[in-house]
Enzyme design. Structure first.
Site, mmCIF file in Angstrom:
data_model
loop_
_atom_site.group_PDB
_atom_site.id
_atom_site.type_symbol
_atom_site.label_atom_id
_atom_site.label_comp_id
_atom_site.label_asym_id
_atom_site.label_seq_id
_atom_site.Cartn_x
_atom_site.Cartn_y
_atom_site.Cartn_z
ATOM 1 C CG ASP A 92 -2.086 0.978 1.057
ATOM 2 O OD1 ASP A 92 -2.431 1.302 -0.088
ATOM 3 O OD2 ASP A 92 -2.621 1.438 2.090
ATOM 4 C CG LEU A 148 -9.435 -9.876 -1.861
ATOM 5 C CD1 LEU A 148 -9.675 -9.540 -3.330
ATOM 6 C CD2 LEU A 148 -8.003 -10.325 -1.661
ATOM 7 C CG LEU A 171 -4.672 -7.720 0.225
ATOM 8 C CD1 LEU A 171 -5.421 -7.127 -0.962
ATOM 9 C CD2 LEU A 171 -4.485 -9.219 0.051
ATOM 10 C CB CYS A 174 -21.089 -11.347 -3.256
ATOM 11 S SG CYS A 174 -19.570 -10.612 -2.603
ATOM 12 C CB CYS A 184 -25.126 -11.311 0.321
ATOM 13 S SG CYS A 184 -24.787 -10.482 1.892
ATOM 14 C CB CYS A 241 -20.967 -5.041 2.405
ATOM 15 S SG CYS A 241 -21.146 -5.399 0.640
ATOM 16 C CB CYS A 253 -16.286 3.651 8.381
ATOM 17 S SG CYS A 253 -17.987 3.047 8.503
ATOM 18 C CG ASP A 254 -13.651 -1.387 10.919
ATOM 19 O OD1 ASP A 254 -12.985 -1.191 9.882
ATOM 20 O OD2 ASP A 254 -13.152 -1.428 12.052
ATOM 21 C CB CYS A 281 -18.997 -2.031 4.218
ATOM 22 S SG CYS A 281 -17.272 -1.542 3.978
#
Length: 372
Positions: free
Chosen positions: A128, A152, A163, A182, A185, A188, A235-236, A238
């Protein structure tokens, strides 16, 4: 490959997959669409590095294979517990310990050296910190798939993992891409407080709380302030909503155990931080990178959303902060929690000396008459 996987596990990585350097031919066009739509917001570096970011071979023409590594940081407690404690702050799970760049890069270098010692070739490591599209590459390698929240997802680790990548001139046998699991669904997408997903698999960063609290430098746009709640860094929502997390492993003590003082810290204490105290508290933390002023701006928004008049004592000193962005956030926060008489007193004390247009706009928007 077996020896390499064993070394990766020894270093603390939870998965290792390989892909070819030319495995994401669709990435340049998708990135162009993202930038052309303006979804990158003020992250101008995404547009500036668009060509290199879209194709690993432009970044390093000699690269033939890319190793993708995953490191679990799954929480051992409810990652959203702060939402039920409005006088406390929510810090994204990944930032509750040491800066992951520092943790992972050293391990990547060690693994890359191991590879060279066994097979030769040249290598470069990234985590990153360069224009590398890790998520599409990781999906192509079979490490997981990009979910509807664009992050991911792994059947082994859910949504909670970092990652890193190792580029090499070696021709290594690639794995197959992981298919999308997914289905129908929408958990998220529906969990996002600011509706930052224009459509499944698309993210408008300008509406994302992680972007607003970390990348965005100016005042928080008015339409998002209440929706931020007490999320002060990232923010977590999702990530936490993903059903695949039920199969995820909790990160071990040897990896990235959260610092206790960064799990739902009290807003009142955070508001007392001057620059030296901020740097001390967040030494070695990714939070340190945004600086004290942006951090305090975020905490002030959370204080305004708390509904707690007791926090006014910690908010009001920031009405005289040297940074106009901090002062503006303090005006908004005070307006949310002060009673009319107290608000009028604050306006009488601080408004006459204000000269910054953006802060004056905040005062005018929250005029004492609006509090009566």
């Amino acid at each position: 490959m077996q020896a390499l996987a064993g070394k990766a596990a020894q270093l603390g990585f939870d998965d290792l997959k390989i892909t070819a350097a030319d495995s994401i031919p669709q990435a340049p066009e998708r990135l162009k669409q993202f930038v052309d739509a303006g979804y990158h917001g003020s992250m101008g570096w995404m547009a500036e590095t668009q060509e290199r970011r879209g194709d690993p071979r432009v970044l390093w023409p000699e690269a033939r294979s890319i190793l993708l590594l995953a490191m679990n940081y799954g929480p051992d407690c409810d990652p959203l517990s702060h939402l039920d404690q409005p006088d406390r702050a929510g810090i994204s799970v990944y930032a509750r310990n040491r800066d992951y760049h520092d943790v992972i890069k050293g391990k990547l270098k060690e693994l890359a050296s191991f590879l060279v010692s066994r097979a030769g070739g040249d290598v470069k490591v990234f985590v990153d910190t360069a224009p590398v599209m890790e998520k599409p590459l990781a999906a192509a390698a079979g490490l997981g798939w990009q979910g509807k929240h664009t992050n991911l997802v792994s059947r082994k680790l859910g949504s909670w993992f970092f990652l890193g990548s190792i580029f090499t001139t070696l021709d290594l046998a690639p794995g197959g891409a992981e298919r999308d699991h997914c289905g129908s669904c929408r958990s998220c997408l529906d969990s996002c407080p600011t509706e930052a997903f224009p459509a499944p698999y698309q993210l408008d960063a300008r509406r994302c709380i992680s972007y607003l609290t970390i990348e965005h430098a100016g005042p928080i746009p008015l339409e998002f302030r209440a929706k931020m709640g007490n999320r002060i860094y990232g923010c977590d929502d999702c990530l936490a909503a993903c059903p695949w997390n039920k199969f995820a492993e909790v990160a071990s003590e040897a990896k990235l155990k959260a610092r206790e003082d960064l799990i739902s810290p009290r807003l009142a204490g955070l508001l007392t931080l001057d620059d030296p105290a901020f740097r001390t508290l967040f030494s070695g933390s990714p939070i340190k990178r945004i600086g004290r002023n942006r951090f305090i701006r975020n905490v002030l928004i959370a204080a305004g959303n708390s509904g707690d008049q007791k926090l006014l004592a910690a908010v009001s000193p920031h009405l005289n902060d040297p940074d106009p962005v901090v002062r503006g956030a303090a005006v908004w926060a005070a307006a949310q929690i002060a009673d009319p008489a107290t608000w009028a007193g604050l306006a009488g004390d601080f408004l006459p000396g204000e000269t910054d247009d953006s802060v004056l706009t905040e005062w005018e928007r929250c005029h004492p008459a609006d509090k009566s």
